[in-house]
Motif scaffolding. Structure first.
Motif, PDB file in Angstrom:
ATOM      1  N   ALA A  90       0.826  -1.204   0.000  1.00  0.00           N
ATOM      2  CA  ALA A  90       0.000   0.000   0.000  1.00  0.00           C
ATOM      3  C   ALA A  90       0.863   1.257   0.000  1.00  0.00           C
ATOM      4  CB  ALA A  90      -0.930  -0.014   1.213  1.00  0.00           C
ATOM      5  N   TYR A  91       1.986   1.221   0.715  1.00  0.00           N
ATOM      6  CA  TYR A  91       2.891   2.379   0.736  1.00  0.00           C
ATOM      7  C   TYR A  91       3.402   2.661  -0.670  1.00  0.00           C
ATOM      8  CZ  TYR A  91       6.740   5.478   2.030  1.00  0.00           C
ATOM      9  OH  TYR A  91       7.592   6.557   2.139  1.00  0.00           O
ATOM     10  N   ALA A 130     -11.920 -10.426  -4.196  1.00  0.00           N
ATOM     11  CA  ALA A 130     -12.558  -9.114  -4.304  1.00  0.00           C
ATOM     12  C   ALA A 130     -12.406  -8.322  -3.010  1.00  0.00           C
ATOM     13  CB  ALA A 130     -14.032  -9.276  -4.657  1.00  0.00           C
ATOM     14  N   ASP A 131     -12.552  -8.983  -1.868  1.00  0.00           N
ATOM     15  CA  ASP A 131     -12.416  -8.298  -0.581  1.00  0.00           C
ATOM     16  C   ASP A 131     -10.982  -7.817  -0.368  1.00  0.00           C
ATOM     17  OD1 ASP A 131     -15.081  -8.693  -0.051  1.00  0.00           O
ATOM     18  OD2 ASP A 131     -14.768 -10.395   1.292  1.00  0.00           O
ATOM     19  N   LEU A 138      -8.676   0.606  -0.720  1.00  0.00           N
ATOM     20  CA  LEU A 138      -8.999   1.505   0.388  1.00  0.00           C
ATOM     21  C   LEU A 138      -7.733   2.002   1.065  1.00  0.00           C
ATOM     22  CD1 LEU A 138     -11.173   2.790   2.210  1.00  0.00           C
ATOM     23  CD2 LEU A 138     -11.105   0.707   3.600  1.00  0.00           C
ATOM     24  N   ALA A 139      -6.745   1.098   1.233  1.00  0.00           N
ATOM     25  CA  ALA A 139      -5.489   1.495   1.872  1.00  0.00           C
ATOM     26  C   ALA A 139      -4.723   2.495   1.010  1.00  0.00           C
ATOM     27  CB  ALA A 139      -4.625   0.258   2.127  1.00  0.00           C
ATOM     28  N   ALA A 140      -4.822   2.346  -0.318  1.00  0.00           N
ATOM     29  CA  ALA A 140      -4.143   3.283  -1.213  1.00  0.00           C
ATOM     30  C   ALA A 140      -4.831   4.638  -1.171  1.00  0.00           C
ATOM     31  CB  ALA A 140      -4.145   2.743  -2.640  1.00  0.00           C
ATOM     32  N   VAL A 147      -6.390  -2.217  -9.046  1.00  0.00           N
ATOM     33  CA  VAL A 147      -6.043  -3.517  -8.471  1.00  0.00           C
ATOM     34  C   VAL A 147      -5.880  -4.518  -9.607  1.00  0.00           C
ATOM     35  CG1 VAL A 147      -7.089  -3.115  -6.225  1.00  0.00           C
ATOM     36  CG2 VAL A 147      -8.484  -4.037  -8.078  1.00  0.00           C
ATOM     37  N   LYS A 148      -4.855  -5.343  -9.510  1.00  0.00           N
ATOM     38  CA  LYS A 148      -4.581  -6.348 -10.541  1.00  0.00           C
ATOM     39  C   LYS A 148      -5.295  -7.648 -10.195  1.00  0.00           C
ATOM     40  CE  LYS A 148      -0.407  -6.769 -12.213  1.00  0.00           C
ATOM     41  NZ  LYS A 148       1.073  -6.948 -12.264  1.00  0.00           N
TER      42      LYS A 148
END
Length: 367
Positions: A90-91, A130-131, A138-140, A147-148
């Motif tokens: 996410a970072y 999916a989750d 959301l974290a990004a 998302v891949k």
């Protein structure tokens, strides 16, 4: 259009853009961010998007110090392994999205995206995938984050769910026209659900990528085994043939009544990406409006130094693609078997890559 030779100064990348092809960098990692290398590529107009690879991240986690400080902080807090992996990913995703944000803004969201795999074991099922994708997005917390998700049955179900939630997706590992048609169905279905939910379709981007070098490698292996009279002359032709047929299907999708209804609600086309890796010839031979060429750093430099473009190579070339496929089949290429092999290998590689990343992060937490 005549052949043009570009020798230096990044002119070929500008020509790619003029042909409607966006150059993306394949292989996001922390050192590209901390060294300023990615910022320079973006500021120089050489890169319009970035995609990541767990294997590349694992190599840098285990082979350098770029992640050492964050790993130390996570270890001090006794963060669980899966949470730590997501924190690192996410970072990088946030930071890369911030570097690409000027491109995203200046193109009104057409370009400037960054894609990354969700932190979930490949094959975990559509709901779990999916989750996990939603958690990474959301974290990004960036509008240009994608998302891949793999072009498997579960991956496509997850992609449709993500799109329905307003999450941009990058569908990977498309090896055949049939599988691409399933990608288009998932994309349409997801956007239709998003429209029904009242979401802004213009804010739900998507790309779909074909690993062209892998397609050629598998087909060429079959050709070398058959050893037929025409085999040598057909080497390296499968990927272009498939790409031409896929591009035609892309055009057909954008000409459909279903797409026009989505476009009128603000949806943008799902762009085709040629995942070329280090294959400079693929950058040159896969050129058409509305596409993306994702290449390694080495390929980026090589294209700038000695790239040659021949104009649009895909539009109106589906007849040539069908002819090439027919010749390959006569030479003994069973395309259904090739596709099955490539999909199995792709899943195995994904499992191996994620295991490698988890192991590298685990070792870093214990260091």
């Amino acid at each position: 259009m005549g052949e043009r030779t570009v020798t230096s100064g990044g002119e070929v990348l500008q020509e790619l853009l003029a042909e409607g092809v966006s150059p993306w960098l394949d292989g996001l990692r922390r050192s590209l961010l901390t060294s300023g290398a990615l910022a320079r590529l973006v500021a120089g107009g050489r890169v319009r998007g970035v995609t990541s690879d767990p294997a590349v991240l694992a190599a840098e986690v285990s082979g350098g110090t770029a992640y050492a400080q964050q790993l130390s902080h996570l270890a001090c807090r006794s963060v669980p392994l899966t949470t730590a992996v997501q924190a690192l990913c996410a970072y990088d995703l946030r930071a890369a999205c911030d570097e690409l944000r000027p491109v995203f803004d200046s193109t009104d969201g057409l370009d400037g995206h960054v894609s990354m795999d969700p932190v979930v074991r490949p094959g975990s099922g559509a709901r779990a995938t999916a989750d996990a994708a939603a958690a990474l997005h959301l974290a990004a917390c960036r509008p240009n984050a994608l998302v891949k998700l793999p072009a498997t049955d579960d991956g496509l179900a997850a992609a449709g769910e993500c799109l329905a939630r307003g999450i941009g997706v990058h569908v990977t590992g498309i090896h055949s026209v049939r599988r691409y048609e399933q990608v288009v169905e998932a994309w349409f279905g997801g956007l239709e659900r998003a429209r029904a939910a009242g979401l802004d379709l213009a804010a739900v981007p998507s790309v779909a990528s074909l690993p062209v070098a892998r397609i050629d490698a598998e087909a060429d292996g079959w050709l070398r085994e058959t050893g037929g009279r025409d085999a040598a002359g057909l080497l390296g032709t499968a990927a272009l043939a498939v790409a031409r047929l896929v591009y035609r299907r892309y055009e057909e999708g954008l000409g459909s009544v279903r797409w026009r209804a989505l476009a009128s609600a603000g949806a943008r086309p799902q762009r085709l990406m040629w995942a070329v890796g280090s294959g400079v010839p693929y950058v040159e031979s896969l050129v058409a409006w509305g596409t993306v060429s994702a290449m390694s750093e080495a390929a980026l430099v090589a294209v700038e130094e000695r790239g040659r473009l021949r104009g649009d190579t895909l539009t109106g070339q589906d007849g040539a693609g069908r002819g090439a496929v027919a010749r390959l089949e006569r030479a003994g290429i069973p395309f259904d078997e090739v596709t099955k092999t490539l999909e199995a290998e792709s899943l195995a590689q994904a499992v191996s890559s994620w295991r490698g990343l988890r192991d590298a992060v685990g070792a870093g937490l214990r260091a």
